[in-house]
Design an enzyme around this catalytic site. Structure first.
Site, mmCIF file in Angstrom:
data_model
loop_
_atom_site.group_PDB
_atom_site.id
_atom_site.type_symbol
_atom_site.label_atom_id
_atom_site.label_comp_id
_atom_site.label_asym_id
_atom_site.label_seq_id
_atom_site.Cartn_x
_atom_site.Cartn_y
_atom_site.Cartn_z
ATOM 1 N N LYS A 171 0.826 -1.208 0.000
ATOM 2 C CA LYS A 171 0.000 0.000 0.000
ATOM 3 C C LYS A 171 0.859 1.256 0.000
ATOM 4 O O LYS A 171 1.964 1.272 0.510
ATOM 5 C CB LYS A 171 -0.912 0.003 1.223
ATOM 6 C CG LYS A 171 -1.839 -1.187 1.315
ATOM 7 C CD LYS A 171 -2.661 -1.158 2.589
ATOM 8 C CE LYS A 171 -1.805 -1.230 3.826
ATOM 9 N NZ LYS A 171 -2.607 -1.371 5.062
ATOM 10 N N THR A 206 -7.236 10.714 7.065
ATOM 11 C CA THR A 206 -6.737 9.408 6.621
ATOM 12 C C THR A 206 -6.614 8.414 7.767
ATOM 13 O O THR A 206 -6.010 7.354 7.612
ATOM 14 C CB THR A 206 -5.362 9.570 5.950
ATOM 15 O OG1 THR A 206 -4.462 10.197 6.879
ATOM 16 C CG2 THR A 206 -5.466 10.427 4.689
ATOM 17 N N GLY A 208 -7.162 5.449 9.953
ATOM 18 C CA GLY A 208 -7.814 4.154 9.793
ATOM 19 C C GLY A 208 -7.954 3.655 8.375
ATOM 20 O O GLY A 208 -8.694 2.694 8.135
ATOM 21 N N THR A 209 -7.235 4.237 7.442
ATOM 22 C CA THR A 209 -7.389 3.803 6.051
ATOM 23 C C THR A 209 -6.907 2.371 5.837
ATOM 24 O O THR A 209 -7.509 1.613 5.075
ATOM 25 C CB THR A 209 -6.628 4.745 5.094
ATOM 26 O OG1 THR A 209 -5.296 4.952 5.585
ATOM 27 C CG2 THR A 209 -7.327 6.090 4.975
ATOM 28 N N GLY A 210 -5.828 1.985 6.523
ATOM 29 C CA GLY A 210 -5.326 0.618 6.370
ATOM 30 C C GLY A 210 -6.297 -0.408 6.923
ATOM 31 O O GLY A 210 -6.546 -1.446 6.299
ATOM 32 N N CYS A 211 -6.853 -0.119 8.100
ATOM 33 C CA CYS A 211 -7.861 -1.007 8.698
ATOM 34 C C CYS A 211 -9.067 -1.133 7.770
ATOM 35 O O CYS A 211 -9.596 -2.233 7.545
ATOM 36 C CB CYS A 211 -8.318 -0.465 10.043
ATOM 37 S SG CYS A 211 -7.009 -0.118 11.226
#
Length: 286
Positions: A171, A206, A208-211
């Site tokens: 990512k 942004t 919590g975008t990975g979660c």
């Protein structure tokens, strides 16, 4: 008979609601799946950073996972922050015990604000015991660098593959075009990286975008999509969630995305009289 499409998140709680278990529940629900959780840690955090963390006793983590699998077996599992080595080992043990065949691992080593969320001994256990069990591993740029020691995405994919990762989503990739963001997908069945492009969103929100992305991928996999299609649709979902929340003020740091910009009705699977899943629907459209 019918049942909802169950997805389990094993992750930490975010008191500000933008990341972790809270983001996972919102995402899984917004895509029309049934969200279940096993909480690994409680964090005191907000949009500006993580103030404190308390890990959940391993016996309780184990009991949560057992309670879910013995009653509502998930069609996909995602892991987020696992906090310490004992919990990583517990999760790996349970994934093997229940023969989980759809597992998305978000390493969650560093928060958006830069706080470390995983100890070094836990990282070593994760790469040695959990990565080989994963359907997909989704490190961000900082995590991929920490795990591989290189910024080259091709080398990152090679090193992670040697760790046992079958499929990898790197990512936060760069692009020559500032209006485009690129992630790189390495599939075990393909020799080359697949570039997944999306419009860049100008926003500070942004958190919590990975979660959110990993939960969306797990949800689409639970619906029966293949890995590439699940990643493409999940990336579209997070891009739209970023755009929908771009101009909203929520806190004084990195605010949350708008998970519920277009929620879907709960989807169903057919089951037999014993509660076994007998049909997966695959043609869902976002």
């Amino acid at each position: 008979m019918r049942t909802y499409i169950p997805v389990l998140s094993i992750a930490g709680s975010d008191s500000s609601g933008g990341a972790g278990i809270q983001a996972d529940i919102k995402t899984i629900s917004a895509l029309g799946c049934y969200a279940m959780t096993a909480i690994t840690a409680i964090t005191a955090q907000n949009t500006m950073g993580v103030l404190d963390i308390q890990g959940i006793d391993t016996s309780i983590v184990r009991a949560q996972i057992d309670a879910v699998f013995t009653d509502v077996p998930p069609l996909a599992v995602k892991t987020g922050m696992l906090h310490n080595a004992e919990i990583v080992e517990c999760v790996a043990e349970k994934m093997q015990q229940y023969s989980v065949n759809t597992l998305v691992i978000d390493p969650v080593m560093v928060s958006t604000s830069g706080s470390m969320l995983l100890s070094d001994d836990a990282v070593n256990l994760m790469t040695g015991k959990l990565f080989p069990l994963a359907t997909l591993v989704t490190p961000n740029r900082m995590e991929a660098l920490r795990l591989t020691g290189t910024e080259d995405v091709n080398e990152q994919a090679r090193v992670l593959s040697e760790m046992g990762c079958r499929n990898i989503l790197l990512k936060g990739g760069d692009s020559d075009d500032n209006n485009v963001k690129v992630d790189y997908l390495k599939l075990s069945t393909e020799p080359e990286l697949i570039a997944l492009r999306a419009d860049a969103v100008d926003t500070n929100n942004t958190h919590g975008t990975g979660c959110t992305l990993s939960s969306a991928i797990a949800s689409y996999l639970a619906m029966g999509l293949d890995i590439e299609d699940a990643c493409i649709r999940a990336k579209l979902y997070i891009t739209r969630a970023l755009a929908a929340g771009a101009r909203i003020m929520s806190g004084h740091g990195h605010g949350p995305v708008n998970h519920l910009f277009g929620p879907r009705h709960m989807k169903y699977l057919n089951i037999d009289s014993n509660g076994n899943y007998i049909k997966q629907q695959k043609n869902y459209r976002r």
